[in-house]
Write an enzyme that holds these catalytic residues in place. Structure first.
Site, short mmCIF file in Angstrom:
data_model
loop_
_atom_site.label_atom_id
_atom_site.label_comp_id
_atom_site.label_asym_id
_atom_site.label_seq_id
_atom_site.Cartn_x
_atom_site.Cartn_y
_atom_site.Cartn_z
N CYS B 80 -40.73 -30.41 -5.23
CA CYS B 80 -39.91 -31.29 -6.05
C CYS B 80 -39.11 -32.29 -5.23
O CYS B 80 -38.53 -33.23 -5.78
CB CYS B 80 -38.96 -30.46 -6.92
SG CYS B 80 -39.84 -29.34 -8.01
N HIS B 323 -38.81 -35.03 -15.20
CA HIS B 323 -38.97 -34.60 -13.81
C HIS B 323 -40.44 -34.61 -13.39
O HIS B 323 -41.07 -33.57 -13.28
CB HIS B 323 -38.35 -33.20 -13.64
CG HIS B 323 -38.46 -32.63 -12.27
ND1 HIS B 323 -38.45 -33.41 -11.13
CD2 HIS B 323 -38.59 -31.34 -11.84
CE1 HIS B 323 -38.56 -32.62 -10.07
NE2 HIS B 323 -38.66 -31.37 -10.48
#
Lengths: 380, 380
Positions: B80, B323
Site C-alpha cells: 500500500c 484506496h
C-alpha cells in the site's frame, strides 16, 4: 555524487528449485554477500530488491529471514532488468550520500510459478498472436542473416562458448561441453533458434553490497569502483524499429561510457544479456565493442572467448548460467567482482581491470523495449 | 542534496473502472500533472511508477500511451506504500542532482483483478488462517478500547468525517453524508469494525512532477518544497508487537521531522493511511500529533475536522477517497498540493503552510509491517 564501491557479492547456484521458497534462496545470497564484504550486517542502511513475479514486499520477506529489517526496503521491477535496476538504486543510495552501505538483491523462482517457458502477459496481444520472445529474436536473427551473412553455425558457436564457460562456474545451471552439431540438432524453437540457442527457465538469487569510499577503506578487502550506472527505456517508435542494431542498448552504453570517462576500447570483458544467441551478437555490437555485422568475424576468430580479445559472458551468460529474471542483473555483478579480483578459477580472464554489465528487459509495443541497464566497474 | 519542489499533480477520480485499462487511467493522471506543472513533457528525465498488481513494466506501458519513453523508467512495489515509494525515488532523482525533472506515478486497477476485497497472499499462512487486514485492525481496535476506553462511536466519527470531506472532493470515490448511527448499522466486517469503518476497493491513478529549484524558478507557478522523504520497514520482533502504538510509523515520522527541521507542532494538516478508522487513530498518534490514547478526546473535540486544530485527511482519506493501492501515496501529494495552494474549494483548510503525508504498506510475519513512508511538504 560520491564514489561507490562494490564490496561484497553472493549468489545461489542457479537451477530449478520448485520446492525452495524464494525467501530462502534470497537469504542465502544475501548471507554470502555479507560474509564476502566482511561487514557487520546491522550496518546495512537500505535495501533494493529486484524481481518480476515474487509477490508483494518480497524483499522484506527475504530480509526478515535474516532478522535484517527496520530500514528502508524497496522492491523494483523492470522485467529481465529488475536486478540491474535494484543495483542501480542501491548505487544511487550511496552515491547521493544518504547511505554508506546499501544492499541490492535479485530474486526469482520461476519453476514453482510457471510450467515451462514464460507465457506472454495477458494484455500483450502481439505476444498472444505469436510474437513471443523466441519468435521476436528469431526474426532478428533472420534479418541479421539477410543483412550480414550470418550462419546458424555462428549462433551455435555462441551457445558452445557460453555452455563451456558455465562448465567452469560452480554457480551456473547449465554448464556443458557441447558441439556446434549438437546445438544444430537440438529441438527447433523458432527458426533459426534451436533449444540450445535459448536461455533455460531458472530459479535463483543474488546479492551485492555497495558502500561509500569511507566504508570501503575501513573494511579493506578488494573493493571495486562502480564507474557508471545507466538505465533507459526504448524510445517511442510506432513505425520502423531496427531489427539488427539496438538503439536502446547503444544509447544506454554511450551514456555509461560518458559518465565513466572510458570507451569500449577500455573495457576488458562484458557480461551481456544473451537471452538468445542472436541477442549476444546484438548486445556486443550495441555496446560498441565492434561495428554492426562485425561479430561474424569476431566469432570466427574467437575474439569473445575467455582467452580472446574481448571475453563475453565468462560466467556462461544467461544461456549457460541460467536466467532467473530478477536475479540476473545482480548475478552479473557477482561475475564481474570474481573476475576483477582474479577469483574466477578456470574461467579467469587474464588480469582484467574494467568490466561491463548489460541487461535488457521487457517488451512494450511501440518501443524497442522497456528497460536497458549498463554498469561499468573497475578495480582500483 | 539539492532542494526539490513539487510542481504539478494529477489524479483520476478514484472509483471502480473494471473496463478501463490501467494504462489509460495512468495516462490521464500523468497528462494532468504535466498540464498542472506547465512544463514541456519532453523535458521529463526519469519516471518512477508505484503499483502492486499491474503486471510487468506497467510504468512503461502507461508512458508509451503519451509517447513519453526513452529515459529511465522504474517500477516500484511496497504494497500500500508503493506510490509513496515511487514519489520518494523521484524525489531522490532530483535531490541527488541527476535529474531536474522526475515523474512519480501511482496506479492500480483492483476491480478487474480481484472479486471483492483482496485475499491474502498464498504464502501468507497467518492471513489464510483468518488474520486478514480487517481482522488485524479489529484486534488493534479491541485492544485500544481496552487500554484507553475507546468507543465504537469514536471510530464511527472518523468514518463520518472522512466521508464528509470526500463529499467536497471531486476526485473521491465515496463522498457521503452519513451519521454515526448509519456507520454502526452498516454490515459488520470484523468486530468492532463495520463496513463504513473500512476503505473501499478502488481503482485509479495519480501523478506528481518533482523538479529542481532551477526549474521551479523558471516555470514560476506555485512550487511546494519537499522538506523530507522518509521510508522504513518494521523491525524484526518475533515476540511482542505493540498493538496500540506504531513503532514503524513513529520512527519514520521522527526521521522525517529531523530531516525537515520541523516538529509535529509545525504541521498544519496531514493525510494519513486510514485503511480503517482505527488506523487513523494509530497513525495520528504515531506521527506524534498527540499522545497514545489522546485521540479519543481529539475526536470528541473535533480537532481533526477540516476547521479543527489539526485537520486529518481533508481529501477524505482512504475511507472516503478510495484506496487503489499504488495510487494512494501519490494521490496524497495531490491533496497536499491543492491545500497548500489554497485550491481545495469547500474542503480548504485555513491557509496551511506545511502538510504531512503518511502511508503504510504490507504485512510481514515477525515484523510490524513491510513499509512506512512519511513526507513533509511546505509552501514557500
Amino acid at each position: 555524487m560520491r564514489d561507490v564501491y562494490l564490496l561484497g557479492v553472493g549468489m545461489t547456484k542457479f537451477g530449478k528449485y520448485p520446492e525452495i521458497p524464494i525467501e530462502h534462496l534470497g537469504r542465502n545470497a544475501v548471507f554470502e554477500a555479507i560474509k564476502d564484504a566482511n561487514i557487520n550486517p546491522v550496518e546495512i542502511e537500505s535495501a533494493y530488491c529486484g524481481h518480476a513475479f515474487q509477490g508483494s514486499t518480497a524483499g522484506q520477506r527475504v530480509l526478515v529471514e535474516l532478522g535484517l529489517t527496520g530500514f528502508p526496503i524497496t522492491n523494483l521491477e523492470n522485467a529481465c532488468a529488475s536486478g540491474s535496476t535494484a543495483f542501480r538504486e542501491a548505487f544511487y543510495a550511496v552515491a547521493s550520500g544518504r547511505n554508506d552501505i546499501s544492499l541490492a538483491i535479485g530474486i526469482e523462482n520461476l519453476s514453482n510459478k510457471f510450467k515451462g517457458a514464460l507465457g506472454p502477459d495477458e494484455t500483450d496481444l502481439e505476444a498472444k498472436m505469436g510474437l513471443t520472445m523466441p519468435a521476436l529474436y528469431a526474426m532478428r536473427a533472420k534479418r541479421y542473416m539477410y543483412e550480414f551473412g550470418l550462419k546458424k553455425e555462428h549462433l551455435a558457436s555462441i551457445s558452445v562458448k557460453n555452455h563451456k564457460n558455465a562448465l567452469e562456474n560452480d554457480r551456473a545451471m547449465f554448464g556443458a561441453k557441447i558441439t556446434i552439431n549438437e546445438v544444430l540438432k537440438s529441438k527447433m524453437i523458432a527458426d533459426p533458434l534451436h533449444k540450445y540457442d535459448c536461455n533455460p527457465v531458472s530459479d535463483g538469487a543474488s546479492a551485492a553490497l555497495l558502500v561509500s569510499k569511507k566504508v570501503a577503506k575501513q573494511v579493506g578487502g578488494r573493493p571495486i569502483k562502480v564507474l557508471a550506472s545507466a538505465l533507459t527505456s526504448g524510445k517511442y517508435e510506432p513505425g520502423f524499429i531496427n531489427m539488427t542494431f539496438e538503439d536502446i542498448t547503444n544509447r544506454c552504453a554511450l551514456s555509461a561510457y560518458k559518465t565513466a570517462g572510458v570507451g569500449p576500447e577500455d573495457i576488458d570483458f562484458a557480461e551481456v544479456h544473451d537471452c538468445f544467441t542472436i541477442a549476444e551478437i546484438l548486445r556486443v555490437e550495441g555496446i560498441g565493442f565492434c561495428n554492426p555485422g562485425e561479430m561474424i568475424s569476431w566469432i570466427e576468430e574467437g575474439k569473445t572467448e575467455i582467452n580472446g580479445y574481448k571475453p563475453i559472458n565468462p560466467s556462461g551468460g544467461l544461456i549457460g548460467k541460467g536466467h532467473p529474471l530478477g536475479a540476473t542483473g545482480v548475478a552479473q555483478m557477482f561475475e564481474i567482482a570474481r573476475q576483477l579480483r582474479n577469483e574466477a578459477g578456470d574461467r579467469q580472464i587474464n588480469n582484467p581491470r574494467i568490466g561491463l554489465a548489460h541487461c535488457r528487459g521487457g517488451a512494450v509495443a511501440g518501443t524497442e523495449g522497456a528497460a536497458c541497464a549498463v554498469h561499468i566497474l573497475m578495480k582500483e
